[in-house]
Scaffold this active site. Structure first.
Site, short mmCIF file in Angstrom:
data_model
loop_
_atom_site.label_atom_id
_atom_site.label_comp_id
_atom_site.label_asym_id
_atom_site.label_seq_id
_atom_site.Cartn_x
_atom_site.Cartn_y
_atom_site.Cartn_z
CE1 TYR A 862 -4.04 -1.84 0.23
CE2 TYR A 862 -2.83 -3.25 1.80
CZ TYR A 862 -3.93 -3.11 0.89
OH TYR A 862 -4.77 -4.01 0.79
CG LEU A 863 3.03 2.20 2.99
CD1 LEU A 863 4.29 2.37 4.21
CD2 LEU A 863 2.18 3.60 3.20
#
EC number: 5.6.2.1
Length: 903
Positions: A862-863
């Site tokens: 997600y990052l």
């Protein structure tokens, strides 16, 4: 799947992989992380520990002209929103212009070098004078306008594929930097230009065992010629450099094996531009060796049998293998689970029906089954493996690597790419996650007849490593998987893809994060619209707006409908009335099982209109009725595409995670802090994202043990500092009056000192015994006589003497160092220890704060990795402290950003 079930051997069954780290479920509120609760997790922080050394290799700087060419590279276009499958692009199209209009195709390092070295492709001719061949005629070179004979060309060994490699002439060898510098000096002295060489135009030579040093090639210039004296000097220098290179190579011999992965050239697909963007064709040529099947089952020794009602049972191999699957898990939490036991025994009875015991035993009751004899046999085999010598372990690993070597890589469009999950999953018992209703069910052994292979039309069809024929062989260039099959437990389709660090998977990742980054341009308009739609008179639009509010503000997953035989996990659109509780005036309590059966519990304040809407949606409904009965993920995603091409609900999750992370880093990173303080700020920002996305976990079972070890290590630092202080006092009593050294180390009492010294003694003796054993093993391997035990005893006695000295120093306030040091050096050592203690305390606090949060999931999925890469460059933090080797391999494209890059 055929009717008879051929199973895996007991050795494989005892090594079945546990469920991987769960992708954590729906998230806590952005500002409301309270009330978190976790029921299950299998993620370990050790899997996410970063490297301590750099894994990327730096290439030689290119000439200015070549840099311009690099910026003109062909690049893949990305147009996929599927985060879970690698996105392949169409083959690279060669640009029709070079640096504007030269007419030759720019080729990246990876493509140019690899293709040339394999002899499978040729580079386009160049109109540039810099790229003109230096050799005038075969076997000759031009010097002062005359043809001069060259040394005979050296032959190169055949490549792995069996094709003859191109003959390598002296002109094709790389030029050492030192030689180039001297050439340039020669040019300034006598006006002669020396041809420069760039790595971009040379084939790879790293994999060869000896360094090749090129002789200097002199290019004729209109301005003048090279003198005979210069030629003689050039030859001498080249000879000297060649000798130095050989010496350097011999010193490195043995450190890196030939063909080491770290030496392989990386295909920099992210530097490509102007590729076809229709997304239809993913590749042109694809060759691979299929998948690797596990070895057939080997029956247990005759004396190892399960018992039924106290009597041994003679099971045929197929039934014995299934019994072994359960026996291997006898001491785990799975064997205590009633659902797991029930599903296993149901499938075990089906196997017994087709493969009954040879002695006629009728097995009907699970409670009468005793698998412990098999379990004890497996434990004994594990102990034997642990007791193997290092040489024996290396031999076993080498045999395993040799067996798997053909399956680890494939050839995609002429490039060697690493394959991800090339091993076929062995048979065993399905473990599932959380409260999965099918855990304990039998996973069948897969055969070639179950596998569909995808390969290039002109590529040879691979032969399976076990008897059988492939289910089908297709040539679908629009997909990126190499093989697929359907597993029997849940009926899910499984695929073999390229590895995480491959070009296709890398493009998929980059496309995902670029799509989330593009959402920044539209998110304000989307929020404005759904805020207005919260009051819409049409119920469907109002439900859709409320669902979007939860997905955006709370980072909830969209949710999909589940079948009756699947775990009861839900997302936003599949919430039921029982999962949402209203608490006036405007609080909502969420309580449900999310992805991987991880409990999501959050009490959060919401907009008054949202509270009102939920009250309306729940009116006249039962607890098991859908909360959003007029909205599903398809309706929601179709609406989102009207704002942005390819926008889906999951993009919001990636966007909110990355933008939150970027904001937290910008606000919380201390500019003038130490590296450990900056790392603490990074982990704090990562924790905020993990809380937002509900990436929670149960406290690891080894957490207290790990913290205990850290406390012991901290005590060791304090003990060392105490000894240094006392040594300083022995030099001069004036140091006792110094405030920096006056007070004793806090929480380090006499009992702590005694315990530390006892532990030190035990560790030193253990270390010495291991060292002695390794020395003897090495001597035996070399055919020499092993050392006598008296040698070890003498070393242990020295440790005892040192320990007795420490005992005498207790309580005296004096200390004697092993080596005498001046006061200045001792003060420096104390100062360094103070910094180390401060940093280690921060590390301990960070570990304790993150015991219930899984930081790895958000970092992987997600990052945006470019946030981390840019942050590390901006604040001078080694990225190896944050990214493991796996992540550095997965995100090579992210390492190219500058320090001022922002999401």
């Amino acid at each position: 799947m055929s009717g008879d079930f051929e199973m895996l051997d007991a050795q494989n069954s005892s090594q079945l992989s546990k469920p991987g780290p769960s992708s954590r479920n729906t998230a806590n509120g952005r500002l409301n992380g309270n009330g978190r609760h976790v029921e299950d997790s299998s993620m370990s922080e050790d899997d996410d520990m970063p490297l301590s050394q750099t894994t990327r290799t730096k290439s030689e700087p290119a000439t200015p002209d070549l840099r311009k060419q690099k910026r003109k590279r062909v690049q893949y276009n990305h147009d996929s929103s599927d985060d879970d499958k690698p996105l392949a692009s169409t083959p690279v199209k060669v640009s029709t212009s070079r640096a504007g209009a030269s007419g030759s195709a720019p080729v990246s390092n990876g493509v140019g070098k690899k293709q040339k070295s394999k002899g499978k492709a040729k580079l386009e001719p160049s109109d540039s004078e810099d790229d003109a061949p230096l050799v005038k005629a075969k076997g000759k070179r031009a010097v002062n306008g005359k043809e001069k004979k060259q040394p005979p060309k050296k032959k190169v060994k055949k490549s792995e594929s069996g094709d003859d490699a191109e003959l390598e002439s002296e002109d094709d060898k790389p030029i050492v930097k030192e030689t180039l510098k001297r050439k340039r000096k020669g040019k300034q002295a006598n006006g002669t230009a020396v041809a420069e060489s760039s790595d971009d135009d040379k084939p790879l030579t790293k994999s060869t065992t000896k360094k090749t040093v090129a002789k200097k090639v002199v290019k004729k210039e209109e301005s003048g010629t090279e003198s005979t004296q210069t030629q003689v000097q050039t030859k001498k220098r080249a000879s000297k450099v060649k000798k130095e290179g050989a010496d350097e190579e011999s010193s490195k011999k043995g450190k890196k094996k030939e063909g080491d992965e770290d030496d392989e050239e990386v295909f920099k697909w992210w530097e490509q531009q102007n590729a076809d963007g229709d997304g239809s064709v993913k590749w042109q040529t694809l060759e691979h060796n299929g998948v690797c099947f596990p070895q057939p089952y080997e029956p247990l020794p005759k004396g190892v049998q399960m018992k039924y009602a106290g009597k041994s049972v003679d099971l045929p191999p197929l039934a014995e293998e299934v019994a072994g699957f359960y026996a291997a898990l006898l001491e785990t939490e799975h064997a205590q689970d009633s659902t797991f036991n029930g599903n296993f025994f149901d499938d075990f009875l089906k196997i017994l029906k087709k493969n009954p015991p040879r002695d006629g035993t009728k097995i009907t009751s699970f409670e009468k089954c005793d698998f412990r004899p098999m379990f004890e046999h497996f434990e004994a085999e594990k102990a034997k493996k642990k007791s193997l010598t290092t040489a024996e372990k290396k031999e076993i690993k080498a045999a395993k690597d040799q067996f798997e070597a053909p399956y680890t890589h494939c050839t995609l469009d002429g490039r060697k790419e690493k394959v991800g999950n090339f091993r076929i999953e062995p048979p065993g018992l399905f473990r599932g996650r959380g409260g999965h209703p099918k855990k304990g069910a039998l996973k069948f052994r897969l055969r070639p007849e179950d596998i569909t292979i995808n390969i290039g039309e002109d590529a040879p069809v691979p032969v399976p490593n076990v008897p059988g024929k492939w289910k089908a062989v297709i040539h679908d260039q629009t997909v990126t998987w190499l093989a697929n099959w359907t597993e029997n437990v849940n009926g899910n389709h499984k695929y073999v893809f390229l590895a995480a660090g491959s070009s296709l998977k890398g493009q998929s990742d980059m496309s995902k994060f670029e799509k989330a980054r593009e959402l920044k341009k539209h998110v304000d308009r989307i929020r404005k619209d759904y805020t207005e739609d919260l009051k819409n008179k049409m119920m469907q639009i109002r439900q859709r707006a409320t669902a979007m509010y939860f997905i955006d503000r709370l980072a909830l997953r969209a949710g999909n409908e589940k079948g009756d035989d699947e775990a009861d996990t839900v997302g936003c659109c599949s919430l039921r009335c029982e999962h949402v509780t209203l608490e006036p005036p405007h609080w909502i309590i969420f309580d449900f099982l999310g992805k991987d059966s991880i409990r999501y519990y959050n009490r959060v304040t919401v907009d008054p209109q949202v509270f009102k809407n939920i009250k309306i949606f729940k009116n006249d409904k039962l607890d098991d009725d859908d909360l959003f009965d007029r909205v599903n993920t398809s309706v929601l995603n179709k609406h989102l595409t009207s704002y942005m091409k390819g926008l889906t609900a999951k993009v919001f999750r990636t966007y909110n995670a990355s933008i939150t992370f970027q904001e937290q880093l910008d606000q919380g990173t201390p500019v003038d802090g130490t590296v450990q303080e900056k790392l603490a700020a990074y982990n704090s920002a990562n924790r905020m994202v993990a809380i937002l996305c509900n990436h929670q976990r149960a406290v690891p079972k080894t957490h207290e043990q790990s913290m205990g070890k850290m406390r012991d290590k901290l005590r060791g630092f304090k003990y060392e500092r105490r000894k240094l202080r006392h040594a300083l006092f022995a030099i001069s009593s004036k140091f006792k009056k110094d405030e920096k050294y006056a007070e004793d180390e806090s929480d380090l009492d006499e009992d702590g000192i005694v315990e530390h010294e006892e532990q030190w003694k035990a560790k030193e003796i253990e270390r010495m015994e291991k060292k002695f054993q390794k020395e003897n093993e090495k001597l035996v391997e070399e055919g020499k006589e092993a050392q006598d035990d008296s040698v070890l005893q003498g070393r242990i006695e020295n440790i005892e003497v040192e320990f007795q000295r420490l005992v005498k120093e207790r309580g005296t306030g004096k200390a004697e160092l092993k080596r005498e040091k001046p006061a200045e050096k001792i003060e420096e050592a104390i100062e360094k220890l103070d910094d180390k203690i401060k940093a280690f305390r921060l590390q301990m606090e960070d570990r304790e704060a993150g015991k219930e949060v899984a930081l790895g999931t958000s970092k992987i999925n997600y990052l945006d990795p470019r946030i981390t890469a840019a942050w590390c460059k901006q604040y001078n933090v080694p990225i190896e402290k944050l990214f493991s080797k796996t992540l550095l391999t997965k995100f090579p494209w992210a390492m190219e950003v500058e320090g001022d890059w922002k999401f």
